[in-house]
Each structure stands twice: as structure tokens, then as C-alpha cells.
Design a protein around this motif. Structure first.
Motif, mmCIF file in Angstrom:
data_model
loop_
_atom_site.group_PDB
_atom_site.id
_atom_site.type_symbol
_atom_site.label_atom_id
_atom_site.label_comp_id
_atom_site.label_asym_id
_atom_site.label_seq_id
_atom_site.Cartn_x
_atom_site.Cartn_y
_atom_site.Cartn_z
ATOM 1 N N UNK B 48 0.837 -1.212 0.000
ATOM 2 C CA UNK B 48 0.000 0.000 0.000
ATOM 3 C C UNK B 48 0.868 1.257 0.000
ATOM 4 N N UNK B 50 3.253 2.292 1.764
ATOM 5 C CA UNK B 50 3.828 2.922 2.953
ATOM 6 C C UNK B 50 5.344 2.932 2.792
ATOM 7 N N UNK B 73 -4.485 7.606 -2.711
ATOM 8 C CA UNK B 73 -5.530 7.642 -1.680
ATOM 9 C C UNK B 73 -6.657 6.677 -2.017
ATOM 10 N N UNK B 76 -5.493 3.101 -1.643
ATOM 11 C CA UNK B 76 -5.338 2.719 -0.232
ATOM 12 C C UNK B 76 -6.681 2.498 0.450
ATOM 13 N N UNK B 77 -7.693 3.208 -0.032
ATOM 14 C CA UNK B 77 -9.014 3.035 0.576
ATOM 15 C C UNK B 77 -9.541 1.623 0.377
ATOM 16 N N UNK B 81 -5.342 -1.980 6.492
ATOM 17 C CA UNK B 81 -4.081 -2.410 7.090
ATOM 18 C C UNK B 81 -4.204 -2.432 8.604
ATOM 19 N N UNK B 101 -12.406 7.754 9.020
ATOM 20 C CA UNK B 101 -11.908 7.603 7.646
ATOM 21 C C UNK B 101 -13.037 7.473 6.613
ATOM 22 N N UNK B 104 -14.299 11.054 6.159
ATOM 23 C CA UNK B 104 -13.357 12.023 5.612
ATOM 24 C C UNK B 104 -12.841 11.624 4.237
ATOM 25 N N UNK B 105 -12.575 10.333 4.053
ATOM 26 C CA UNK B 105 -11.922 9.916 2.818
ATOM 27 C C UNK B 105 -12.936 9.505 1.753
ATOM 28 N N UNK B 150 -10.277 -0.783 10.033
ATOM 29 C CA UNK B 150 -9.874 -1.037 8.650
ATOM 30 C C UNK B 150 -11.071 -1.530 7.834
ATOM 31 N N UNK B 153 -13.795 0.799 6.078
ATOM 32 C CA UNK B 153 -13.590 1.361 4.743
ATOM 33 C C UNK B 153 -14.057 0.394 3.657
#
Lengths: 219, 240
Positions: B48, B50, B73, B76-77, B81, B101, B104-105, B150, B153
Motif C-alpha cells: 500500500x 507505505x 488515496x 489505499x481506501x 491495514x 476515515x 473524511x476519505x 480497517x 472502509x
């Protein structure tokens, strides 16, 4: 011993008015300093090099020269260079706001860097955008750690605000001098405003403790 | 679903991952094992981004990760993780941790996020802790919340980075139970783990890494009974 506090009694309302005058510009200076300081801190930890240089240079200049000099430069040079007749009030806000933003940016930078890197990774892994992550995850946690240092800066600013008396701004300090000149006695009015400054700082300290306690709620 | 080609990662001059090629199918549960310092976690974290791979490509659902940094982004959604040290947001309640998340995401409505959070907390058996702050939870509870966070999402893929390594022994089981449930529900999972029992029982496939090299991969039964490589045999001798 030649001490007579009864003589300053008629001047007390005049001096008390200075509390408001001082607080007014200190308030705006703290707001300006905090906003600008946060921005500078974000520049410093960001990946855009020119912004980083700018923030570093800014800090170096405003920390590296006396505050009273910055105040004078703003108050005297702006009319000379631009023709705009800047008021003592505005000069004071600018000088104190710009100056303290340099200190605040360092405090906030340290605070951000002290937040566990895992917080950043967790937010990234969830796909949270950078700006939201800073605002909602990193800064609130940083703020909790740096609150004592930040309160310290606000207290310093409140006390140092006395130097605006040098550009004729009618703050607490200046009022004490005016009264002193009127009475031909300086000690009493100075002592009186000294007490007021102390009370203001105590007030700030209490507010700081209250905020700290609120932020500790999650522990 | 995931296609990894010749993935390498260097930290300075230190080659941590070397030339890893593998692929993971949808619904597969893959355990990644190996001695410490073998690059397991780094491999997982590359998936992902990182960690940024030094070379090689990673495709997830046909999307090349390394070339679509702008969309990272979004990608990753879809990838959940779970970390060894939980990394819950300490200044938010458990419920807020789960709702943050998605709202916001992904722009999920508050009501829906709350509903979802409630369902997930129920699922990991922590509905009664919704208003607690993370610091008041035990390690096992924290990790179950982290898994729920996690899942909030609605990812297609879950990465677990040593999810039980920081836990007291008596808390390992409750976390593994949640993970087993998740595996049964058909979630695609990659799990870096030292829990050989879990790998054996739940994983469809085991990847064995040593010194940054993918030494061996295979079904758990055959891998644990008859590892083909010397290094895997050595490792299994030490841990089993």
C-alpha cells in the motif's frame, strides 16, 4: 518611606482601561502568531524545499533580531516607504504576531514530530488525504503535547507587550508612565500595573490548565 | 488480484527485498513468514506504498501502484491495514475511530458511518466499548478495534502486519478468532505472522521470506511437513 497610594486613586480608571487596550492587541497578535506559526511549521516539515527555506529564513530573522527593533521598523518604516500612516495598534499586532509566529512555528514543529509515526501511517493506510490527516489526527495530538510550551509563549507575549509603550501606544505600561509623569511619583503607578500584569498572566495560566485538563480526557 | 513483479527495496545500500515475484488471488489468505529482518513487513508495506519500492511493479486489480501516485488515496481506501502496535487514534473514541476515515476519505454520511461502526463493533464483540477511548482498552481489544476500523472502509484486501506480536499471550486468541472469521467470510488477506498455528490452519498459501528473498511458497500442509529449502527447514526447526 515616601509611599502614598492614595495619590493614584483618581488615575485608577485610566490605568484599568489599559487592561483592555493591552489585551486587545495581545489577543490579535496571538491569533496572527498561531495561524502563521502553524503554517510555517507545516512548511518546515513539508516536502516543498522553497517553502522550507522560506520558513527557516523567516524564523532565523525574527528570532535573530530584537522585538523592539522589529516594532520600530514596522512603525517607522511603513509610513516612510509607502506613505501609509500605520497606527500603533496595527504595528503592535504585526510586530508581535510576526515575531511570535517564529517561536510558535518551532514549538509546533517539535510537537508534530513528536507524534508517533504510526499515527501518520494509520491515516495514510486508510486513504485519508494529507490536509485532513494533519488537521484531525496529527495537530490535535501535537497540540496536547505542546500546550505548556505554547502557554509559555503566550505569557511571554503578554508581558513583553509592554514594549509597545515605546511607540506611544496607550497600553498598561504607557499609562503607568503617563500617571507617573503627572504625579511626579513613578513607583506607585508602576507597582499598580505590575500587579495587573501578574493577574493577567495568572488568568492565562488558569485557562491553560483548564484546556490541558480537557485535552487529557482521552487518557 | 495482486500481481507483484520483480519487487526490490533498498534502504540506502541495504537490500531489504530482492526481486520478489508473486501473485495473490481474490479470496486467498496468504501467510508471510520468515525470521525477523527477512523483509516480511517491508514487503507488506510496499503493497500500500507505505514504503516506496526501489524497483519492480505492483498491480492491484490491474492498477499499477507505483505509476499512479496521484490516485494512491483511492487505492489505499481499498486496502485495509492492521499494524502490530494498533495505531488507533488516541484522541477519538472507539466509535469515532471507526467513523473518521469513511466520512473524511469516502464522504460517507454520518448516520451511515455510525450504523456501519456499530455493526463492525458488534462483529468483533466490542459494541459495549463504542464510547471508550483506546487507552482504556486491553491490547487484544485495541487490535480488534483496529481491525474493525480497517473494515469500516469496506476494503477488498486486508494486510496484517504481525497483528498479535505486541499482545500478551492470553489476548492472542481473541484477535486470531476475529481474523479467522474474516477469512471465512471470503476476505483476501495477507498476514505477516509468527503464529505458525494460524498460518497452518487458516492460510491457503504460505510465503517464506529470508534475507529479502522469497525462498519458498506453497500450501501450508506441504510447507510445514516437507519444506523443500534448507533455510525453511532451519527456520521451522527453530520455531516449531
Amino acid at each position: 518611606m515616601n509611599l502614598d497610594f492614595s495619590q493614584i486613586v483618581p488615575y485608577i480608571p485610566f490605568m484599568l482601561e489599559g487592561i483592555w487596550v493591552t489585551l486587545k492587541f495581545v489577543f490579535f497578535a496571538i491569533i496572527l502568531g498561531s495561524i502563521l506559526g502553524t503554517l510555517l511549521a507545516l512548511f518546515k516539515i513539508g516536502s516543498v524545499k522553497p517553502l522550507r527555506w522560506f520558513a527557516d529564513a523567516y524564523t532565523s530573522i525574527f528570532r535573530g533580531t530584537p522585538l523592539i527593533l522589529q516594532l520600530m521598523i514596522i512603525y517607522y518604516s511603513i509610513p516612510q516607504l509607502t506613505g501609509y500612516d500605520i497606527s500603533p495598534f496595527l504595528s503592535a499586532i504585526l510586530a508581535f504576531g510576526l515575531n511570535s509566529s517564529a517561536y510558535i512555528s518551532e514549538i509546533i514543529r517539535a510537537g508534530i514530530q513528536a507524534v508517533d509515526k504510526g499515527q501518520l501511517e494509520a491515516a495514510q493506510a486508510l486513504g485519508v488525504p494529507y490536509s485532513a490527516m494533519m488537521k484531525d489526527i496529527i495537530l490535535p495530538q501535537a497540540l496536547k503535547n505542546i500546550l505548556p510550551a505554547l502557554m509559555n509563549e503566550f505569557i511571554t507575549l503578554t508581558k513583553e507587550s509592554a514594549i509597545v509603550s515605546t511607540i506611544g501606544y496607550l497600553d498598561l505600561m504607557r499609562r503607568a508612565q503617563v500617571v507617573g509623569a503627572d504625579l511626579f511619583r513613578n513607583f506607585e503607578p508602576l507597582l499598580f500595573v505590575g500587579l495587573i500584569y501578574w493577574c493577567l498572566v495568572m488568568g492565562l495560566t488558569v485557562i491553560g490548565r483548564m484546556v490541558e485538563r480537557r485535552l487529557k480526557l482521552s487518557d | 488480484m495482486i500481481d507483484v513483479q520483480a519487487l526490490s527495496k533498498k534502504f540506502g545500500n541495504n537490500l531489504v527485498l530482492s526481486d520478489i515475484t508473486t501473485s495473490i488471488q481474490k479470496g486467498e489468505v496468504v501467510a508471510i513468514i520468515g525470521p525477523s529482518g527477512s523483509g516480511k513487513s517491508t514487503f507488506l508495506r510496499c503493497l500500500n506504498l507505505l514504503e516506496t519500492p526501489s524497483s519492480g511493479t505492483i498491480e492491484i486489480n490491474g492498477k499499477n501502484l507505483t505509476s499512479s501516485k496521484k490516485e494512491i488515496h483511492k487505492i489505499r481506501q481499498q486496502i485495509g491495514m492492521v499494524f502490530q502496535h494498533f495505531h488507533l487514534f488516541p484522541h477519538m473514541t472507539v466509535r469515532e475511530n471507526l467513523m473518521y476515515a469513511p466520512m473524511k476519505a469516502k464522504g460517507v454520511k454520518k448516520y451511515d458511518a455510525e450504523e456501519k461502526a456499530h455493526q463492525l463493533l458488534e462483529r468483533v464483540g466490542l459494541a459495549q466499548k463504542a464510547d471508550a477511548y483506546p487507552n482504556s482498552l486491553s491490547g487484544g481489544q485495541k487490535q480488534r478495534v483496529a481491525i474493525a476500523r480497517a473494515l469500516a472502509m469496506e476494503p477488498e484486501l486486508m494486510l496484517f502486519d504481525e497483528p498479535t506480536s505486541a499482545l500478551d499471550p492470553e489476548m492472542v486468541k481473541e484477535v486470531l478468532e476475529v481474523m479467522k472469521d474474516l477469512a471465512k467470510s471470503g476476505m483476501t488477506m495477507l498476514v505477516v505472522t509468527h503464529e505458525m498455528g494460524f498460518a497452518r490452519e487458516v492460510a491457503d498459501r504460505v510465503l517464506f521470506l529470508d534475507h529479502g528473498v522469497l525462498v519458498e511458497e506453497g500450501e501450508p500442509e506441504s510447507f510445514f511437513k516437507h519444506p523443500t529449502s534448507e533455510r525453511a527447514r532451519d527456520f521451522l526447526d527453530k520455531v516449531l
